[in-house]
Write an enzyme that holds these catalytic residues in place. Structure first.
Site, PDB file in Angstrom:
ATOM      1  N   THR A 135      -8.231  -4.853  -9.013  1.00  0.00           N
ATOM      2  CA  THR A 135      -9.844  -5.107  -9.027  1.00  0.00           C
ATOM      3  C   THR A 135     -10.135  -6.671  -9.005  1.00  0.00           C
ATOM      4  O   THR A 135     -10.803  -7.023  -7.965  1.00  0.00           O
ATOM      5  CB  THR A 135     -10.685  -4.539 -10.059  1.00  0.00           C
TER       6      THR A 135
ATOM      7  N   GLY B 182      -4.292  -2.602 -15.124  1.00  0.00           N
ATOM      8  CA  GLY B 182      -5.468  -1.964 -15.445  1.00  0.00           C
ATOM      9  C   GLY B 182      -6.313  -3.081 -16.118  1.00  0.00           C
ATOM     10  O   GLY B 182      -6.121  -3.479 -17.388  1.00  0.00           O
TER      11      GLY B 182
ATOM     12  N   LYS C 271       0.822  -1.194   0.138  1.00  0.00           N
ATOM     13  CA  LYS C 271       0.128  -0.202   0.052  1.00  0.00           C
ATOM     14  C   LYS C 271       0.905   1.181   0.016  1.00  0.00           C
ATOM     15  O   LYS C 271       1.845   1.281   0.561  1.00  0.00           O
ATOM     16  CB  LYS C 271      -0.806   0.011   1.310  1.00  0.00           C
TER      17      LYS C 271
ATOM     18  N   GLY D 267      -8.727   7.266   0.127  1.00  0.00           N
ATOM     19  CA  GLY D 267      -7.984   8.551   0.796  1.00  0.00           C
ATOM     20  C   GLY D 267      -6.723   8.178   1.529  1.00  0.00           C
ATOM     21  O   GLY D 267      -6.257   8.645   2.356  1.00  0.00           O
TER      22      GLY D 267
ATOM     23  N   CYS E  69      -2.357   9.641  -6.972  1.00  0.00           N
ATOM     24  CA  CYS E  69      -3.681   8.940  -6.043  1.00  0.00           C
ATOM     25  C   CYS E  69      -4.734  10.307  -6.186  1.00  0.00           C
ATOM     26  O   CYS E  69      -4.483  11.367  -6.283  1.00  0.00           O
ATOM     27  CB  CYS E  69      -3.055   9.253  -4.509  1.00  0.00           C
TER      28      CYS E  69
HETATM   29  C1  DHB Z   1      -5.597   5.801  -3.248  1.00  0.00           C
HETATM   30  C2  DHB Z   1      -6.208   5.581  -4.652  1.00  0.00           C
HETATM   31  C3  DHB Z   1      -5.127   5.351  -5.214  1.00  0.00           C
HETATM   32  O1  DHB Z   1      -5.617   5.003  -6.865  1.00  0.00           O
HETATM   33  C4  DHB Z   1      -3.758   5.749  -5.337  1.00  0.00           C
HETATM   34  O2  DHB Z   1      -2.901   5.872  -6.265  1.00  0.00           O
HETATM   35  C5  DHB Z   1      -3.425   6.047  -4.084  1.00  0.00           C
HETATM   36  C6  DHB Z   1      -4.458   6.051  -3.177  1.00  0.00           C
HETATM   37  C7  DHB Z   1      -6.372   5.868  -2.116  1.00  0.00           C
HETATM   38  O3  DHB Z   1      -7.672   6.477  -2.403  1.00  0.00           O
HETATM   39  O4  DHB Z   1      -5.892   5.490  -0.909  1.00  0.00           O
END
Ligand code: DHB
Length: 311
Positions: A271, A248, A45, A72, A131
């Site tokens: 996904t 993707g 993450k 977020g 993001c």
């Molecule tokens: C989040 C979503 C994203 O696509 C990304 O690149 C980084 C963070 C998110 O909302 O946490």
């Protein structure tokens, strides 16, 4: 014998498939499940300078054609992931991994990278320039001046292997402009694409996620044509030392095959991993190998980037 092994920079992977950042990678427990699966690697993450709660729930929803999210950037802080990867790297049969990071400002990004530079972590870093979900913070890589300045500042003192996660672009001039900037720097890879930002999915008369009145990043089937276009556009434009990671709309071996045909050296699943769990890596790997056998290809190099155009 067909092989889906690959390389990014000086790192080798026995399979080109892995998770996409944001999916199955928030905790050590999730990351270990990817490590123990057929995936060739994992990415964490995106870690920020300090831990974040993220946006209010519900903030992720699956749909028939994919997903929408406005997480977020919830995460345990980049130190959590850095320490975990440094720990894993001590085991001599450990895979190589990707540490995803970004600061909430250019100064924070520099601080994070300075800490990584000074640490004993010598794996790959994926800097997330895309993001779409933090209120008030635009997707960095849609601002070419800011992106150029940030990369210039980073590469003035950062010498470990670094790549960037990009948002999708939708105009040929933007492919040209973005590639001209990236080609100025010793990037190890670019990862195309992050979610298509700020879509809206409606059920009956209501949005299906809470943050930002329902607006969120779109993934899954919806985005495969956009992802393939971005992978191939950058494959055509970037210097050969900058490799492409394709992300993707991958849920079958055929999808992974198409990403590689467009030029991807590694393929990430977001996904569909969320929907199916880590067993997806075994299924997609088998499907990809079946296609390769049918076509007489033994290695990814036999068809990577070999997309055929019409005469
Ligand atoms: C989040 C979503 C994203 O696509 C990304 O690149 C980084 C963070 C998110 O909302 O946490």
């Amino acid at each position: 014998m067909v092989s889906t092994a690959t390389q990014i920079g000086s790192f080798t992977f026995d399979n080109c498939l892995m998770n996409a950042a944001g999916v199955y990678c928030m905790t050590k427990e999730e990351l270990l499940k990817i490590e123990q699966s057929q995936a060739g690697s994992f990415v964490t993450k995106t870690g920020t300078l300090t831990a974040r709660q993220g946006n209010p729930e519900p903030r992720y929803a699956d749909t028939n054609l994919g997903s929408i999210n406005s997480m977020g950037l919830p995460n345990h802080g980049f130190h959590y992931y850095l320490d975990f990867l440094s720990e894993l790297a001590k085991h001599k049969d450990s895979k190589s991994h990707f540490l995803s990071v970004v600061g909430m400002s250019p100064a924070e990004t520099k601080t994070i990278l300075k800490t990584i530079m000074a640490s004993d972590y010598d794996g790959l870093v994926e800097l997330n320039l895309s993001c779409p979900n933090v209120p008030g913070k635009p997707q960095i890589a849609y601002d070419f001046d800011t992106t150029d300045q940030l990369l210039e500042s980073i590469f003035s003192d950062y010498t470990k292997p670094l790549g960037i996660k990009l948002p999708p672009y939708f105009d040929i001039v933007h492919f040209d402009q973005a590639a001209a900037i990236f080609n100025k720097y010793p990037l190890t890879f670019v990862n195309c694409v992050n979610s298509i930002g700020n879509g809206l999915v409606i059920d009956d008369e209501q949005v299906i996620i809470k943050p930002k009145n329902g607006f969120g990043g779109i993934g899954g089937d919806y985005i495969k044509p956009t992802a393939l276009a971005n992978v191939h556009a950058f494959y055509q434009r970037l210097k050969p030392s900058i490799q492409i990671i394709g992300t993707g709309g991958v849920k079958t071996g055929r999808d992974a095959f198409e990403h590689i045909l467009c030029g991807a050296s590694m393929v990430q699943i977001g996904t569909a991993l969320h929907q199916e769990g880590p067993a997806i890596f075994e299924r997609v790997t088998t499907e990809l190998k079946t296609i390769m056998i049918q076509k007489g290809y033994q290695r990814l190099e036999d068809f990577r980037g070999q997309l055929k155009y019409m005469a």
